[in-house]
Write an enzyme that holds these catalytic residues in place. Structure first.
Site, PDB file in Angstrom:
ATOM      1  N   HIS A 179       0.820  -1.212   0.000  1.00  0.00           N
ATOM      2  CA  HIS A 179       0.000   0.000   0.000  1.00  0.00           C
ATOM      3  C   HIS A 179       0.855   1.265   0.000  1.00  0.00           C
ATOM      4  O   HIS A 179       0.409   2.309  -0.466  1.00  0.00           O
ATOM      5  CB  HIS A 179      -0.930  -0.016   1.213  1.00  0.00           C
ATOM      6  CG  HIS A 179      -2.103  -0.922   1.037  1.00  0.00           C
ATOM      7  ND1 HIS A 179      -3.408  -0.503   1.165  1.00  0.00           N
ATOM      8  CD2 HIS A 179      -2.180  -2.250   0.730  1.00  0.00           C
ATOM      9  CE1 HIS A 179      -4.236  -1.512   0.952  1.00  0.00           C
ATOM     10  NE2 HIS A 179      -3.500  -2.591   0.702  1.00  0.00           N
ATOM     11  N   ASP A 180       2.085   1.172   0.496  1.00  0.00           N
ATOM     12  CA  ASP A 180       2.970   2.343   0.475  1.00  0.00           C
ATOM     13  C   ASP A 180       3.596   2.538  -0.906  1.00  0.00           C
ATOM     14  O   ASP A 180       3.569   3.641  -1.464  1.00  0.00           O
ATOM     15  CB  ASP A 180       4.070   2.185   1.526  1.00  0.00           C
ATOM     16  CG  ASP A 180       5.029   3.363   1.525  1.00  0.00           C
ATOM     17  OD1 ASP A 180       4.560   4.517   1.582  1.00  0.00           O
ATOM     18  OD2 ASP A 180       6.257   3.145   1.458  1.00  0.00           O
TER      19      ASP A 180
ATOM     20  N   VAL B 105       1.473   3.893  -3.916  1.00  0.00           N
ATOM     21  CA  VAL B 105       1.003   5.283  -3.818  1.00  0.00           C
ATOM     22  C   VAL B 105       2.195   6.171  -3.475  1.00  0.00           C
ATOM     23  O   VAL B 105       2.804   6.006  -2.408  1.00  0.00           O
ATOM     24  CB  VAL B 105      -0.095   5.425  -2.737  1.00  0.00           C
ATOM     25  CG1 VAL B 105      -0.615   6.866  -2.700  1.00  0.00           C
ATOM     26  CG2 VAL B 105      -1.240   4.451  -3.004  1.00  0.00           C
TER      27      VAL B 105
ATOM     28  N   THR C 215       0.210 -15.620   0.672  1.00  0.00           N
ATOM     29  CA  THR C 215       0.438 -16.906   1.326  1.00  0.00           C
ATOM     30  C   THR C 215       0.570 -16.753   2.833  1.00  0.00           C
ATOM     31  O   THR C 215       0.493 -17.733   3.573  1.00  0.00           O
ATOM     32  CB  THR C 215       1.707 -17.579   0.752  1.00  0.00           C
ATOM     33  OG1 THR C 215       1.837 -18.873   1.311  1.00  0.00           O
ATOM     34  CG2 THR C 215       2.948 -16.772   1.089  1.00  0.00           C
TER      35      THR C 215
ATOM     36  N   ASP D 128       5.100 -19.993   1.580  1.00  0.00           N
ATOM     37  CA  ASP D 128       5.407 -21.134   0.721  1.00  0.00           C
ATOM     38  C   ASP D 128       4.566 -21.034  -0.549  1.00  0.00           C
ATOM     39  O   ASP D 128       3.939 -19.999  -0.825  1.00  0.00           O
ATOM     40  CB  ASP D 128       5.162 -22.456   1.449  1.00  0.00           C
ATOM     41  CG  ASP D 128       3.758 -22.533   2.040  1.00  0.00           C
ATOM     42  OD1 ASP D 128       2.864 -21.791   1.555  1.00  0.00           O
ATOM     43  OD2 ASP D 128       3.542 -23.313   2.984  1.00  0.00           O
TER      44      ASP D 128
END
Length: 488
Positions: free
Chosen positions: A227-228, A231, A351, A415
């Site tokens: 998210h960083d 944007v 995962t 994994d």
């Protein structure tokens, strides 16, 4: 035979006269070629050699009167040029032909023997006679001037030239070492090797301790990095608190793990004040979250600066929505310089971690009988039933606080089980499920499901590209003192 001897004597005399003219030494009138054998003709030829020590009176008048009668043009040209072809053979015979004048040339030839005269091999005695009067610098080609240029001061002049160059070198190195960072202006794995060598160890210890207390921390840190970086680039702009910042957008309200970054920052400020950026801390923390849960250790370049802008209005235009199709995600990734392979690989980050039930609620609907059923018929029926039971409250509504593992049965370990679950219809988010509905992305999913090693190799490359998005360096950003606010 007499004619050949005459020619040799004439040639010898011409050389004598030319050399004497070049050296500015008085010489007598050259004898006529018709009297080669007479002993009386040889003394005038031998006198010029002895003039140097005999009488000083003929020296002043002779230099200017001698060149006039010497009509042959060889007096002005260098001596080796005209006689060079015939001069090689008569050289030894000229010294032996006049027996009466033999002692005189021997005395003249002995002193200047040290001066090399390669240009006039035919008459060594005459060339050696011309060397003593080197006081007159009329001829530059005179062998007497040769010893002067040999000790010329040309070799010592080059050394002083490089001497001024070393002083600026140390001053430049000082300016480079003055900043807190080791290589400003570019990312490097060893960026903090001099200014804060323990940065990676400090961040790893903080992440490990936090993950021990809360097993959901690794997934939260990895999601925060996505998210960083999508944007404003990887500049820690998502960490800034305040009205209207990225952190206030609904897509970021469910983010977690901020306390881990803040703890690492406080530790590093105590060890290396005002040195390590929050953006580098976030990248290292997300990398360590993968490693601590069994994923590959990815070398990351460091040296990012923290951004100065954080706006909620920039989030929706750049973040991946959970309802996106493969084409929509491909366009978003392409805008960042990432490929379809990067899309499938980085989706593998699911995962580890969990998701709130509200993030995938659109995947279900209520049928005419009032039952909740999956919208996507490709979803595994058993898996759909598990999700419905996990997210439904007593009254049959979905709880906003309830979370479900993104990777069923393996959410705490990084994994390739995630890709095997996708092929089995057990993808939690719609963005996960659509990866097997596209022919191109499905092929990559199948390859990663077969080989965890292949997935790890691709992850390392894609993670490096992700963490290079929109990086700010040097004056483009700052090193925040606190990750939650801009300096000021």
């Amino acid at each position: 035979m007499d004619q050949m001897r005459r020619q040799r004597i004439v040639l010898c005399l011409v050389l004598v006269s030319s050399v004497l003219a070049l050296a500015g030494v008085a010489s007598s009138q050259p004898p006529s070629p018709s009297k080669p054998p007479s002993p009386s003709a040889t003394p005038p030829a031998a006198r010029p050699p002895s003039q140097r020590a005999a009488t000083p009176t003929p020296k002043p008048p002779s230099p200017r009167a001698a060149p006039k009668p010497l009509s042959p043009p060889t007096a002005t040209a260098p001596s080796p040029r005209p006689p060079s072809p015939p001069a090689t053979s008569p050289a030894p015979k000229t010294s032996s032909s006049p027996p009466s004048a033999a002692p005189a040339p021997r005395q003249a030839s002995s002193p200047p023997a040290a001066t090399p005269t390669p240009r006039t091999p035919p008459s060594p005695p005459t060339l050696r006679l011309s060397s003593p009067p080197a006081a007159t610098p009329a001829t530059k080609s005179s062998p007497s001037t040769s010893p002067a240029p040999r000790p010329s001061p040309r070799p010592p002049t080059p050394p002083p030239a490089p001497k001024p160059s070393p002083p600026p070198a140390p001053t430049r190195s000082k300016t480079n070492s003055s900043p807190a960072t080791s290589s400003p202006g570019q990312l490097s794995p060893s960026f903090y090797s001099l200014s804060c060598p323990s940065v990676e160890l400090a961040v790893r210890d903080v992440v490990r301790s936090a993950s021990t207390l809360d097993p959901t921390i690794p997934g939260k840190l990895l999601r925060m990095l996505f998210h960083d970086c999508f944007v404003e680039g990887c500049d820690a702009s998502v960490l800034i608190q305040g009205s209207g910042t990225e952190r206030t957008d609904p897509a970021n309200l469910s983010l977690g793990g901020f306390n881990v970054i803040d703890s690492a920052k406080r530790l590093l400020e105590a060890i290396c004040p005002a040195t390590v950026s929050c953006s580098d801390i976030l990248v290292l923390a997300a990398r360590d979250a993968v490693t601590l849960t069994g994923g590959p250790l990815v070398p990351v370049a460091l040296g990012r600066r923290d951004g100065l802008v954080s706006l909620a209005s920039n989030v929706r235009a750049n973040i991946i929505d959970t309802g996106f199709s493969v084409d929509a995600m491909a366009r978003s990734f392409a805008a960042k310089g990432l490929t379809l392979d990067d899309l499938v690989t980085l989706s593998g980050g699911h995962t580890i971690g969990s998701a709130h039930c509200t993030t995938f609620g659109e995947r279900f609907r209520v049928d005419s009988n009032g039952s909740t059923v999956p919208v996507d018929e490709a979803m595994n029926a058993d898996y759909a039933g598990e999700l419905i039971r996990a997210c439904s409250a007593v009254n049959g509504t979905v709880s906003s606080s309830t979370t479900v593992d993104c990777d069923e049965g393996s959410a705490s370990r990084f994994d390739n089980t995630y890709f095997a679950n996708l092929l089995d219809g057990r993808g939690l988010l719609r963005t996960d499920a659509v990866l097997v509905q596209n022919a191109t992305t499905r092929a990559t999913v199948e390859a990663f499901a077969r080989s965890e090693e292949s997935f790890f190799a691709s992850w390392s490359a894609s993670f490096a590209r992700l963490t290079s998005l929109g990086v700010k360096i040097a004056a483009e950003g700052e090193v925040r003192r606190s990750c939650s606010r801009v300096n000021g």
